[in-house]
Scaffold this motif. Structure first.
Motif, mmCIF file in Angstrom:
data_model
loop_
_atom_site.group_PDB
_atom_site.id
_atom_site.type_symbol
_atom_site.label_atom_id
_atom_site.label_comp_id
_atom_site.label_asym_id
_atom_site.label_seq_id
_atom_site.Cartn_x
_atom_site.Cartn_y
_atom_site.Cartn_z
ATOM 1 N N SER A 425 0.821 -1.211 0.000
ATOM 2 C CA SER A 425 0.000 0.000 0.000
ATOM 3 C C SER A 425 0.854 1.261 0.000
ATOM 4 O O SER A 425 0.382 2.330 -0.398
ATOM 5 C CB SER A 425 -0.928 0.007 1.219
ATOM 6 N N LEU A 426 2.105 1.147 0.453
ATOM 7 C CA LEU A 426 3.017 2.293 0.451
ATOM 8 C C LEU A 426 3.800 2.407 -0.850
ATOM 9 O O LEU A 426 4.564 3.355 -1.041
ATOM 10 C CB LEU A 426 3.999 2.184 1.620
ATOM 11 N N GLY A 427 3.646 1.411 -1.728
ATOM 12 C CA GLY A 427 4.336 1.447 -3.011
ATOM 13 C C GLY A 427 5.819 1.160 -2.921
ATOM 14 O O GLY A 427 6.583 1.537 -3.810
ATOM 15 N N GLN A 428 6.248 0.501 -1.839
ATOM 16 C CA GLN A 428 7.657 0.193 -1.646
ATOM 17 C C GLN A 428 7.814 -1.266 -1.257
ATOM 18 O O GLN A 428 6.881 -1.903 -0.764
ATOM 19 C CB GLN A 428 8.258 1.076 -0.553
ATOM 20 N N ARG A 429 9.022 -1.813 -1.478
ATOM 21 C CA ARG A 429 9.338 -3.168 -1.054
ATOM 22 C C ARG A 429 10.711 -3.168 -0.403
ATOM 23 O O ARG A 429 11.633 -2.514 -0.877
ATOM 24 C CB ARG A 429 9.341 -4.144 -2.234
ATOM 25 N N ALA A 430 10.834 -3.900 0.678
ATOM 26 C CA ALA A 430 12.132 -3.997 1.334
ATOM 27 C C ALA A 430 13.083 -4.877 0.543
ATOM 28 O O ALA A 430 14.288 -4.648 0.522
ATOM 29 C CB ALA A 430 11.970 -4.546 2.747
ATOM 30 N N TYR A 431 12.535 -5.883 -0.125
ATOM 31 C CA TYR A 431 13.359 -6.835 -0.863
ATOM 32 C C TYR A 431 12.777 -6.987 -2.265
ATOM 33 O O TYR A 431 11.604 -7.338 -2.420
ATOM 34 C CB TYR A 431 13.388 -8.201 -0.165
ATOM 35 N N VAL A 432 13.603 -6.748 -3.270
ATOM 36 C CA VAL A 432 13.133 -6.872 -4.647
ATOM 37 C C VAL A 432 12.780 -8.312 -4.951
ATOM 38 O O VAL A 432 11.800 -8.622 -5.601
ATOM 39 C CB VAL A 432 14.208 -6.352 -5.626
ATOM 40 N N THR A 433 13.574 -9.233 -4.505
ATOM 41 C CA THR A 433 13.269 -10.661 -4.621
ATOM 42 C C THR A 433 13.333 -11.282 -3.251
ATOM 43 O O THR A 433 13.929 -10.747 -2.331
ATOM 44 C CB THR A 433 14.277 -11.382 -5.529
ATOM 45 N N ARG A 434 12.717 -12.421 -3.090
ATOM 46 C CA ARG A 434 12.635 -13.051 -1.777
ATOM 47 C C ARG A 434 13.505 -14.282 -1.699
ATOM 48 O O ARG A 434 13.089 -15.333 -1.246
ATOM 49 C CB ARG A 434 11.189 -13.406 -1.473
ATOM 50 N N SER A 435 14.720 -14.149 -2.185
ATOM 51 C CA SER A 435 15.730 -15.192 -2.102
ATOM 52 C C SER A 435 15.153 -16.557 -2.429
ATOM 53 O O SER A 435 14.749 -16.813 -3.559
ATOM 54 C CB SER A 435 16.405 -15.161 -0.733
ATOM 55 N N LYS A 436 15.107 -17.429 -1.453
ATOM 56 C CA LYS A 436 14.751 -18.816 -1.722
ATOM 57 C C LYS A 436 13.335 -18.954 -2.273
ATOM 58 O O LYS A 436 13.114 -19.641 -3.275
ATOM 59 C CB LYS A 436 14.898 -19.640 -0.444
ATOM 60 N N ALA A 437 12.358 -18.314 -1.623
ATOM 61 C CA ALA A 437 10.972 -18.457 -2.062
ATOM 62 C C ALA A 437 10.782 -17.938 -3.478
ATOM 63 O O ALA A 437 10.128 -18.575 -4.308
ATOM 64 C CB ALA A 437 10.043 -17.725 -1.099
ATOM 65 N N MET A 438 11.382 -16.776 -3.773
ATOM 66 C CA MET A 438 11.233 -16.228 -5.110
ATOM 67 C C MET A 438 11.982 -17.070 -6.129
ATOM 68 O O MET A 438 11.535 -17.248 -7.268
ATOM 69 C CB MET A 438 11.725 -14.778 -5.131
ATOM 70 N N ALA A 439 13.134 -17.609 -5.752
ATOM 71 C CA ALA A 439 13.891 -18.465 -6.666
ATOM 72 C C ALA A 439 13.107 -19.733 -6.993
ATOM 73 O O ALA A 439 13.084 -20.187 -8.146
ATOM 74 C CB ALA A 439 15.245 -18.824 -6.054
ATOM 75 N N GLU A 440 12.464 -20.312 -5.991
ATOM 76 C CA GLU A 440 11.657 -21.502 -6.229
ATOM 77 C C GLU A 440 10.498 -21.197 -7.168
ATOM 78 O O GLU A 440 10.198 -21.975 -8.084
ATOM 79 C CB GLU A 440 11.128 -22.042 -4.895
ATOM 80 N N THR A 441 9.840 -20.051 -6.937
ATOM 81 C CA THR A 441 8.716 -19.673 -7.791
ATOM 82 C C THR A 441 9.185 -19.397 -9.206
ATOM 83 O O THR A 441 8.539 -19.798 -10.189
ATOM 84 C CB THR A 441 8.014 -18.431 -7.214
ATOM 85 N N ARG A 442 10.331 -18.728 -9.341
ATOM 86 C CA ARG A 442 10.854 -18.440 -10.673
ATOM 87 C C ARG A 442 11.217 -19.726 -11.409
ATOM 88 O O ARG A 442 10.945 -19.876 -12.604
ATOM 89 C CB ARG A 442 12.067 -17.518 -10.561
ATOM 90 N N TYR A 443 11.818 -20.656 -10.701
ATOM 91 C CA TYR A 443 12.164 -21.931 -11.337
ATOM 92 C C TYR A 443 10.906 -22.665 -11.802
ATOM 93 O O TYR A 443 10.842 -23.184 -12.921
ATOM 94 C CB TYR A 443 12.942 -22.824 -10.371
ATOM 95 N N ALA A 444 9.891 -22.691 -10.937
ATOM 96 C CA ALA A 444 8.654 -23.369 -11.313
ATOM 97 C C ALA A 444 8.003 -22.694 -12.514
ATOM 98 O O ALA A 444 7.494 -23.370 -13.423
ATOM 99 C CB ALA A 444 7.686 -23.383 -10.126
ATOM 100 N N ALA A 445 8.029 -21.354 -12.547
ATOM 101 C CA ALA A 445 7.442 -20.634 -13.681
ATOM 102 C C ALA A 445 8.178 -20.951 -14.970
ATOM 103 O O ALA A 445 7.561 -21.152 -16.028
ATOM 104 C CB ALA A 445 7.462 -19.130 -13.406
ATOM 105 N N GLU A 446 9.509 -20.989 -14.910
ATOM 106 C CA GLU A 446 10.294 -21.326 -16.094
ATOM 107 C C GLU A 446 9.979 -22.750 -16.563
ATOM 108 O O GLU A 446 9.842 -23.017 -17.755
ATOM 109 C CB GLU A 446 11.786 -21.199 -15.776
ATOM 110 N N THR A 447 9.860 -23.653 -15.605
ATOM 111 C CA THR A 447 9.561 -25.044 -15.948
ATOM 112 C C THR A 447 8.200 -25.161 -16.615
ATOM 113 O O THR A 447 8.053 -25.784 -17.676
ATOM 114 C CB THR A 447 9.590 -25.920 -14.682
ATOM 115 N N LEU A 448 7.196 -24.542 -16.006
ATOM 116 C CA LEU A 448 5.837 -24.669 -16.517
ATOM 117 C C LEU A 448 5.643 -23.927 -17.824
ATOM 118 O O LEU A 448 4.839 -24.345 -18.668
ATOM 119 C CB LEU A 448 4.850 -24.160 -15.462
#
Length: 726
Positions: A425-448
């Motif tokens: 809601s503030l339009g900001q993020r502390a972390y651009v990516t979420r390390s492990k969780a984001m890497a897992e999601t990115r890998y799954a997206a690439e696979t699918l």
């Protein structure tokens, strides 16, 4: 006049001149000593309050580390605004509400000594006031509206903190008790006041969504433990300015003695509280581990408790203050949890309860008037009276204010905003990516994506299944309970007399974390079906041979297209929710295909033994975490070309595709012995390619390679996240 008389007269004149010179030098020395004392006192006060200002950074780091990562920026914003609001409101006149004796306004210009003392006192006032407000910010983290919190901070700076300071440090009635109420550096005025408001705020605003839910409760853990530890150390460092600096002078031996005593007792109380909590955590874990987060909270608890009497409690007694603070913290925190009070950073337990304990300790261990030194109960009575007042007044006023906020609908953010996180809601993020969780999601997206399945389709399917009622399954339970759970699952399966299915049920699971549970489940289903006399189940046994009752990929097929054909050609789709199940791309693909083809889906929550109590069970996973991960991935990649822009939720297209899929099932000729249907029969978005070997760039110097769709590994020297995805 004789020569002797003249000599005497001259001698007397010289003595008189010498006396004048000596008196002048003495006056100059006195002026110099006074000026030096003023300079030394000013330097001491401003230096110590600047050191105490570091506590704002410590609070922010600790609170930001305790919340989940989607609320970090909001936590920092509240901490910054606490100080800004404290200075602004104090400067506009509320400082004089706390200290009404000054004849000049704090914003008035001038160079007199009175102005100097006023300004250094004002700086100390706003530092202490901001600390009291910041205590509240951590307690209501992750669900309080930032705007409403800022309004509460205004009231804290205008009608709550200044009044309490007036009653104690500003010459009010508590300072006129016999003996006077003693709160040297703010166990009551700062910490108890802040803790009382925090407690009332937590009760009125209510817990975070899912905080005390048996499934989602495991989400609410500190996302950054190093930040919590760093914040604790900064608070400890700044506390020396907070406590010792409350002695607003350093020009005399007595002043130096008080400062040295404050340093000594502050250190001892913090350390003895920490070592006590260390032993408690080791005992509670059956000698297995140390709860470093509780140790950090205990350090702060000891610091809070000794703050009131760091100048008058002997060093040996300060150790007892710290030990008591550890037990008070543990008891208060456990009570809050038992009463379902969601205090995100244990603010009341640390600051409120331990602040009250610290005030009472003055009545017990004051070296001149304390009960422990045979001086009667008078001091303890004054301390108890002050403790009660400093709790009831801020609790009552803040209760009225927060109830008004709640009735007006501004106190808490909307459920959707809370789920996404306040940072969004503030339009900001502390972390651009979420390390492990984001890497897992990115890998799954690439696979699918290699098989024509988009992130939007995955998200749509997960959101669909989230609304299902989960059926429990405890693979380690006794036979009676196991049979009852299997019977409940069978009741939710479809038994329509359609002759063209390949399997009665398809079991989707995570091989590594749910393989054993899946085998127990399949055996139980087959056994239960075989022992039934119900007509629809006898029809199932007649329609499907034993090997085709329940499909289980026990051979770890590498051909995803074949697996998805099996999922589409099954009458029922059973999803076993185990740990890490949504990190496996195979499972996500199977879910998408089953939902899209209109297969009857049964979601089974596999319960696993609780690591803390092997006699009890707990659910292994929920849908909220992967849904948030995919939402974040789609948001980060929107417009980048890596995510398909169209949504999976087009109802007309979805209906047509499901109709075509169902018709294909009817047309399938059972007994042909071959897979005559390919994945392409179910629409363009389901076209599957049987093999691929993607390479995923996670960050600079880090590459994940997935040969044969089987194992994820890291090829750099950085530590691997390594897990079996298939």
């Amino acid at each position: 006049m004789s020569n002797s008389d003249a000599n005497v007269t001259e001698l007397l004149e010289r003595i008189h001149k010498l006396e004048k010179l000596v008196n002048l030098q003495m006056l100059q020395h006195a002026d110099f000593a006074e000026e030096s004392g003023i300079a030394m006192d000013t330097s001491w006060v401003l230096s110590s309050t600047t050191l105490a200002f570091l506590m704002q950074v410590g609070f922010a780091l600790l609170e930001a580390g305790c919340v989940r990562e989607q609320n970090v920026i909001a936590t920092w914003v509240k901490n910054i605004m606490d100080f800004v609001i404290s200075v602004s409101v104090g400067g506009l006149g509320c400082y004089h509400l706390a200290y009404p004796g000054s004849e000049i306004h704090v914003l008035e210009d001038g160079g007199r000594v009175e102005h100097l003392k006023l300004r250094q006192s004002f700086f100390a006032h706003v530092i202490f006031q901001a600390a009291a407000a910041t205590i509240v910010s951590g307690a209501v983290a992750e669900r309080a509206n930032v705007g409403a919190y800022m309004l509460l901070s205004v009231f804290m700076a205008s009608v709550i903190y200044p009044v309490c300071a007036r009653w104690t440090w500003g010459g009010g009635f508590l300072s006129e008790l016999d003996p006077p109420f003693h709160d040297f550096a703010g166990s009551g005025v700062v910490h108890l006041v802040g803790g009382a408001v925090a407690l009332v705020a937590c009760v009125i605003i209510g817990p975070r969504a899912g905080r005390f839910d048996p499934v989602r409760g495991t989400e609410f853990v500190p996302h950054n433990v190093p930040s919590v530890i760093t914040g604790t150390m900064l608070l400890w460092f700044g506390w020396y300015g907070f406590n010792a600096g409350s002695q607003g002078a350093l020009k005399t031996r007595e002043d130096a003695s008080v400062v040295a005593s404050a340093f000594m007792t502050t250190t001892l109380a913090a350390c003895f509280s920490a070592i006590t909590t260390t032993f408690i955590s080791i005992f509670c874990s059956r000698l297995h581990s140390i709860d470093i987060l509780s140790v950090c909270q205990a350090i702060i608890s000891g610091l809070v408790a000794i703050t009131a009497g760091c100048d008058v409690i002997p060093p040996g007694s300060s150790c007892m203050v710290g030990i008591g603070a550890a037990f008070v913290y543990w008891a208060a925190d456990a009570l809050c949890i038992k009463c379902a009070i969601d205090d995100a950073v244990s603010a009341f337990a640390v600051h409120g309860a331990c602040g009250a304990w610290g005030l009472l300790c003055v009545g017990i261990w004051h070296r001149e008037t304390g009960l422990a030194f045979a001086n009667g109960y008078d001091q303890l009575g004054s301390q108890a009276c002050g403790t009660l007042i400093l709790f009831l007044y801020p609790a009552t006023v803040s209760g009225i204010i927060l109830t008004a906020f709640r009735c007006s609908g501004i106190l808490r953010v909307a459920a959707e905003t809370e789920a996404k996180g306040l940072d969004d809601s503030l339009g900001q993020r502390a972390y651009v990516t979420r390390s492990k969780a984001m890497a897992e999601t990115r890998y799954a997206a690439e696979t699918l994506s290699s098989f024509g399945i988009t992130p939007e389709q995955v998200l749509e399917s997960l959101e669909t299944l989230r609304d299902y009622i989960y059926r429990p399954f405890s693979p380690q339970a006794a036979d009676n309970k196991l049979n009852g759970e299997v019977e409940d699952i069978l009741e939710h399966m479809e038994y329509a007399k359609i002759q063209n299915y390949q399997y009665f049920a398809f079991t989707s699971h995570h091989k590594k974390d749910g393989g054993e549970a899946a085998r127990v489940f399949v055996d139980a289903i087959r056994r239960q079906l075989g022992s039934t006399n119900r007509a629809e189940r006898r029809h199932v046994l007649a329609q499907f041979p034993p090997e085709r009752l329940v499909f289980l990929d026990s051979n770890n097929l590498k051909d995803l297209s074949e697996l998805l054909d099996h999922a589409k050609m099954s009458q029922n789709f059973v999803l076993l929710l185990t740990r890490n199940v949504f990190t496996r791309p195979w499972v996500l693909a199977e879910i998408c295909v089953a939902v899209k083809a209109g297969v009857n889906v049964v979601v089974v929550h596999v319960e696993t033994p609780d690591k803390d109590d092997p006699r009890s069970f707990r659910p292994a996973v929920d849908f909220e975490t992967p849904i948030r991960a995919w939402q974040e991935y789609i948001k980060l990649n929107s417009g980048s070309g890596s995510v398909s822009p169209h949504r999976f939720a087009d109802k007309t297209a979805s209906f047509k595709k499901r109709k075509n899929a169902r018709q294909a099932i009817f047309d399938y000729e059972r007994g042909s012995g071959e897979n005559s249907m390919s994945a392409s029969s179910f629409g363009d978005s389901d076209v599957l390619s049987p093999t691929f070997s993607p390479t995923l760039e996670i960050s600079e110097g880090l590459t994940w390679d997935v040969p044969d769709n089987e194992i994820l590994r890291q090829s750099s020297k950085t530590s691997a996240i390594g897990r079996d995805l298939n």
